[in-house]
Design a protein around this motif. Sequence first.
Motif, mmCIF file in Angstrom:
data_model
loop_
_atom_site.group_PDB
_atom_site.id
_atom_site.type_symbol
_atom_site.label_atom_id
_atom_site.label_comp_id
_atom_site.label_asym_id
_atom_site.label_seq_id
_atom_site.Cartn_x
_atom_site.Cartn_y
_atom_site.Cartn_z
ATOM 1 N N SER A 61 34.660 -6.610 -57.876
ATOM 2 C CA SER A 61 33.965 -5.333 -57.796
ATOM 3 C C SER A 61 34.007 -4.877 -56.343
ATOM 4 N N THR A 62 33.932 -3.578 -56.162
ATOM 5 C CA THR A 62 34.192 -3.008 -54.839
ATOM 6 C C THR A 62 32.888 -2.728 -54.112
ATOM 7 N N ARG A 63 33.042 -2.385 -52.848
ATOM 8 C CA ARG A 63 31.913 -1.988 -52.004
ATOM 9 C C ARG A 63 31.066 -0.908 -52.665
ATOM 10 N N PHE A 68 26.431 1.238 -56.055
ATOM 11 C CA PHE A 68 25.974 1.892 -57.288
ATOM 12 C C PHE A 68 25.133 0.924 -58.124
ATOM 13 N N SER A 69 25.574 -0.328 -58.187
ATOM 14 C CA SER A 69 24.839 -1.311 -58.984
ATOM 15 C C SER A 69 23.445 -1.537 -58.417
ATOM 16 N N VAL A 162 21.193 9.734 -62.823
ATOM 17 C CA VAL A 162 22.165 10.530 -62.065
ATOM 18 C C VAL A 162 22.421 9.801 -60.748
ATOM 19 N N LEU A 163 23.647 9.325 -60.566
ATOM 20 C CA LEU A 163 23.968 8.509 -59.394
ATOM 21 C C LEU A 163 25.054 9.180 -58.557
ATOM 22 N N GLY A 164 24.899 9.135 -57.241
ATOM 23 C CA GLY A 164 25.918 9.717 -56.372
ATOM 24 C C GLY A 164 26.239 8.786 -55.228
ATOM 25 N N GLY A 205 20.313 7.502 -56.373
ATOM 26 C CA GLY A 205 20.167 7.754 -57.802
ATOM 27 C C GLY A 205 18.813 8.350 -58.128
ATOM 28 N N ILE A 206 18.800 9.256 -59.098
ATOM 29 C CA ILE A 206 17.550 9.844 -59.586
ATOM 30 C C ILE A 206 17.535 9.687 -61.104
ATOM 31 N N LEU A 207 16.411 9.283 -61.636
ATOM 32 C CA LEU A 207 16.254 9.209 -63.081
ATOM 33 C C LEU A 207 15.614 10.506 -63.563
#
Lengths: 585, 88
Positions: A61-63, A68-69, A162-164, A205-207
């Motif tokens: 898995s990447t940086r 994100f995780s 919602v993740l950025g 991230g926002i839920l």
Amino acid sequence: MKIYLSAYSLLWNNHQLRTGSASPLAKEKTFTLPPYAPLPGYQWEPLLSDSLVEDNNSSNSTRLENLFSRVTEELLKISGFNASDPRGCFIFSSTKGNIDLLRGTEPEIDPRCFLGEMAERICRRYDAPRPIVISNACISGSSALIVGARLLQAGLYNHIFVLGGDLLSPFVFEGFKSFKALSTSLCHPFDISHDGLTLGEACAGILLTRRRYPFTKKGDAYFTLLGGAMTDDANHISAPSRTGDGLALAISQALQEACLTPKQIDAINAHGTGTLYNDEMESKAIHCVQMQSTPLNTLKPYLGHTLGAAGIAETILCLEQMRSNSFLGIPGFSQTGVSLPLNLSSASRSIPLRNILKLLSGFGGTNAAIIIHKTEASIETADENLKDSVKPPPIPCSITERAHYRLCNDQSPSGKTFAEFIREEYKKLNSPNPRFHKMDPLSKLGSVAAEQLLRQAPEIRQKYPPETLGIILVNRSASLDTDLRHQQIIEQNLPTGTSPAVFVYTLPNIVAGEIAIRHQFKGETLFFIQTEKENPFPRKYAELLLLQSNHHAILFGWCELLGEKYDADFYLLEKQSPSSLKKNL
Amino acid sequence: MDQIIEQLKLQLIEALNWEDQTPETLNPDAPLFGNDASSLGLDSIDALEIIIILDKNYGIKLENPEQARPIFFSIRTLAEYIAQNRKK
């Protein structure tokens, strides 16, 4: 629109983490942030520390995936939601994804460089349903929030993560350098000394939820998204409009949706990158909607420009400012450097913040405006709590497919190279477009297909105002075809640097921008990434947009090109509505 | 001067992907920038590419295309500037 921003998590430069639901940071009486201290001059380095991006679960898995995780896990922890819940969904926003893995010299592109694949790998970790991916230049984060809110409003989901995120990499750094868009020191937005932007690095991230959940604690403020709109300048692929009319239109539409007047907005969080053109454009747009006396700031001196994370990261910091009623100043600001005056301050200001307007603009001529509202728990009405805030809107109109056009080499390999093929197709059009020869292959493909498509329905542009015409495109490879060219130029290490004319096309939504300029489509322009053409989601979203907003027609299509493989499959969708029902839309 | 103009035309055609132009069709006195029919229709990204041409081929370093406005008026004004300022 009334969608709850129920939990959030933000990681950025210098490994700072802010996370919370509506309450944990409420103890802070005033909200402060240290300005971001970038490296002097033209250098870059990864800003997020390795301890954050380490991962023991998966070796390949990447940086960015690990960031994100980390954000996803924070949101799951706060909310107690299960990622695999089918009533929920994930939206990813990124301009470049795992671009740090792209190598110009390798014969095959690393599969992790494909944005859709990246998002699906993260979702598989949590057993979550297939994600939605948006790559819409610098407004990506706000685009993702607006799309998420619309899907919730339509009743399609119960909650959306919602993740950025975007990394700082030589790819992005060298590109902005070739644009002469980088500041020599920390950026000074709107100040007389502004000379460019400062890049940052963040994952956020926002839920979003349709109703208030118990984890937004009793007795505290909570936040709702009241309105959101996207428009396109249809003027230039990289330079912002000289008049600011596109952004002004997005602001007006967002206010209208929120049922608020400009006077009811307590503060504006601008894009404020610190480039001369952006700052000037924003000042004009704000005057155009007569909000020049509203206090205004920008978070770029704190975060840097975090690209695909910006909309989400900056919205989170808006929530924290609203909670403490302290509106951050612009560090180092001394004297206005834009031609029209704005309400700016270097110092933090104590202002009751109930409604904030958040702005973003980006390459491709895109603009986004969203409005966040704070409700103090003390003035909350009893029945509001836990009540479903939205109902699916009535559908009083139908959507027709007005035209269809496809250009591809899937079925019949022609023996010609794409360059030869598209030149012939362009000549067949017999309609000179001075921009055509400058375009990258993806934009050439999209432009020719759009021209043919719209010839089948020439009345559309006479019948409807430009701001009601939108463009929604989808593909798998984003702009990887041109990304590879830009990366190869970087690796040549030329003393003159990289080519701005190549770099500008390293965003997939530029093809939508080219079509918008050519045909004067000034409504929403949006670019989705997905691993398979057959995924019905983007078409469903296009139809939803027609039904829920004032758009009359959408150019919708798959627009994929990588090397010698291409497929543009375009549709023109038109809303047919009984005129008596129009005002309800 | 004519030699610089001809050389510059070829460099512009290559750097700007000007497939629809040849050295014969490019009028050295037409305005490079702008939207009206008499101009060659270049934009701000092209200006950045021209800065690279000047650096790479003539050793001329310009940082800000805005300041260079009079120099960037036409192919002829560019050639004149090159003739006076070239380092290679």
